[in-house]
Design an enzyme around this catalytic site. Structure first.
Site, short mmCIF file in Angstrom:
data_model
loop_
_atom_site.label_atom_id
_atom_site.label_comp_id
_atom_site.label_asym_id
_atom_site.label_seq_id
_atom_site.Cartn_x
_atom_site.Cartn_y
_atom_site.Cartn_z
N ARG A 173 0.87 -1.18 0.00
CA ARG A 173 0.00 0.00 0.00
C ARG A 173 0.90 1.23 0.00
NH1 ARG A 173 -5.16 2.14 3.24
NH2 ARG A 173 -6.03 0.62 1.81
N HIS A 189 -7.22 0.78 -6.56
CA HIS A 189 -7.47 0.07 -5.29
C HIS A 189 -8.24 -1.23 -5.61
CE1 HIS A 189 -7.80 -0.73 -1.17
NE2 HIS A 189 -8.63 0.20 -0.77
N GLN A 221 -10.16 -3.56 -2.97
CA GLN A 221 -11.40 -2.97 -2.46
C GLN A 221 -12.58 -3.40 -3.34
OE1 GLN A 221 -12.17 -0.87 0.25
NE2 GLN A 221 -14.24 -1.35 -0.42
N ASP A 252 -16.71 7.84 -1.80
CA ASP A 252 -15.41 7.71 -1.13
C ASP A 252 -15.09 9.09 -0.57
OD1 ASP A 252 -12.85 6.97 -0.34
OD2 ASP A 252 -12.02 6.91 -2.38
N CYS A 287 -16.15 2.65 0.60
CA CYS A 287 -14.99 1.81 0.92
C CYS A 287 -14.55 1.98 2.37
CB CYS A 287 -13.85 2.12 -0.04
SG CYS A 287 -13.38 3.86 -0.04
N ARG A 319 -13.73 -7.35 2.77
CA ARG A 319 -12.31 -7.11 2.44
C ARG A 319 -11.47 -8.32 2.86
NH1 ARG A 319 -10.05 -2.39 1.86
NH2 ARG A 319 -8.58 -3.71 0.78
N1 NVA Z 1 -9.45 7.23 -2.02
C1 NVA Z 1 -9.13 6.91 -0.65
C2 NVA Z 1 -9.39 5.48 -0.38
C3 NVA Z 1 -9.16 5.06 1.05
C4 NVA Z 1 -9.43 3.60 1.28
C5 NVA Z 1 -7.67 7.25 -0.37
O1 NVA Z 1 -6.82 6.96 -1.22
O2 NVA Z 1 -7.39 7.83 0.67
N1 CP Z 2 -11.10 0.76 2.38
C1 CP Z 2 -9.84 0.68 2.81
O1 CP Z 2 -8.91 0.39 2.07
O2 CP Z 2 -9.67 0.94 4.14
P1 CP Z 2 -8.29 1.12 4.90
O3 CP Z 2 -7.67 2.41 4.41
O4 CP Z 2 -8.66 1.18 6.34
O5 CP Z 2 -7.41 -0.06 4.58
#
Ligand code: NVA
Ligand code: CP
Length: 334
Positions: free
Chosen positions: A111, A138, A141, A234, A277, A316
């Site tokens: 990540r 992502h 997700q 989101d 998400c 998830r």
């Molecule tokens: N678009 C958001 C998703 C978080 C799971 C981010 O990248 O922060």
């Molecule tokens: N939806 C998601 O990826 O959550 P986290 O950022 O908590 O992993």
């Protein structure tokens, strides 16, 4: 009996386009089987003695914990590594780190910021690498989102997903492709400034067309959500974009999902759900929203009977487990 696609063995997931439509749907199906198996109390050994490195440059609640428990449930182990813990990209290049970790671990979940870093890990580690979120995509997700849609509505048939918010972020990009691959109509409601990237849109449109559905982009959310069965949003400011907060809130205020927008689907009392998400800004209970209150979704919608966000969040874990099992387990049926 559990069954999954043999072709997914040792495969990395950079983005949903890494898999064929059938492979992606097969993963959702395996996750459904694994969920039922866990509910029946079975903790197996499908990942016995398998070790997974979790390299995280950004925060996470769901992805991190889902990965750890997915592998632990099936007899394996996971190690959580953040940038300050290892030399990653600082005293040691991504390429060298990949080659070191690939000799120690059976797989790596990443990540972070750059999609290129994820791809470099996959290229040099020699083990499967899974994208647990980058600035661009992502994919894990969306596997959970598809499972939630399938278990709530029974199938993907005659389903329209309307995503309302930042139309070009990692979740929106992957959701658009996931819907196209599953034969689900996708509508993106977003201001002109945040329309999907042309190349990402064109790639998904080609897949959607092949599967007999279309993708549409609207800047008017009320018009866009008409007929939708899933309203999805989101956060308005993704991790790493904090400097753009004020501008984003200004642009996206008219795109908040509230009960009026749910009603604008015309599907209240019918086939309708809300997905996010997570994490979500739906009340005053976070550091970010203690003064502003709800942003992308109202508390009323978030807490309503339409909201399946905690099923989605649980999913998830089952979908990440499916990904690990299909890539690392020696058998493809048990
Ligand atoms: N678009 C958001 C998703 C978080 C799971 C981010 O990248 O922060
Ligand atoms: N939806 C998601 O990826 O959550 P986290 O950022 O908590 O992993």
């Amino acid at each position: 009996m559990l069954t999954w696609k043999d072709s997914l063995r040792n495969r990395s997931l950079m983005r949903l386009a890494s898999f064929t439509d059938e492979e992606m749907l097969n993963l959702v199906d395996l996750a459904e089987q694994l969920k039922a198996r866990r509910r029946a109390g079975v903790r197996g050994d499908l990942l016995k003695r398998k070790n997974i490195a979790l390299i995280f440059e950004k925060s996470s609640t769901r992805t991190r914990n889902s990965s750890i428990i997915a592998v632990r449930d099936e007899g394996g182990g996971a190690e959580y590594l953040t940038r300050p813990d290892i030399h990653f990209g600082k005293k040691e290049s991504v390429k060298d780190t990949a080659r070191v970790l690939g000799r120690i671990y059976d797989g790596i979940l990443f990540r972070g910021f750059s999609q290129k870093t994820c791809e470099e890990l996959a290229e040099y580690s020699g083990v499967p690498v899974w994208n647990g979120l980058t600035d661009d995509y992502h994919p894990t997700q969306i596997l959970a989102d598809l499972l939630t849609i399938k278990e709530t509505f029974g199938s993907f048939k005659d389903c329209t997903v309307a995503y309302v918010g930042d139309g070009r972020n990692n979740v929106a990009n992957s959701l658009m492709m996931g819907c196209a691959k599953a034969g689900v109509r996708y509508v993106c409601c977003t201001p002109r400034e945040l329309w999907p990237d042309e190349a990402v849109l064109a790639e998904a449109e080609e897949v959607a067309k092949r599967n007999g559905v279309d993708i549409r982009v609207f800047d008017d959310p009320v018009q866009g959500v008409k007929g939708a069965n899933v309203l999805y949003t989101d956060v308005w400011v993704s991790m790493g974009e904090e400097a753009k907060s004020a501008e984003r809130i200004r642009l996206l205020r008219p795109y908040q999902i509230n009960m009026d927008l749910m009603r604008a689907t015309g599907n209240i009392g019918g086939k309708l759900m809300f997905l996010h998400c997570l994490p979500a800004f739906h009340d005053f209970n976070t550091e970010v929203t203690k003064e502003s209150g709800a942003l992308e979704v109202t508390d009323e919608v978030f807490e309503s009977k339409y909201s399946k966000v905690f099923d989605e969040s649980e999913n998830r874990m089952h979908t990440i487990k499916a990904l690990f099992v299909s890539a690392l387990c020696d058998r493809s049926s048990i």
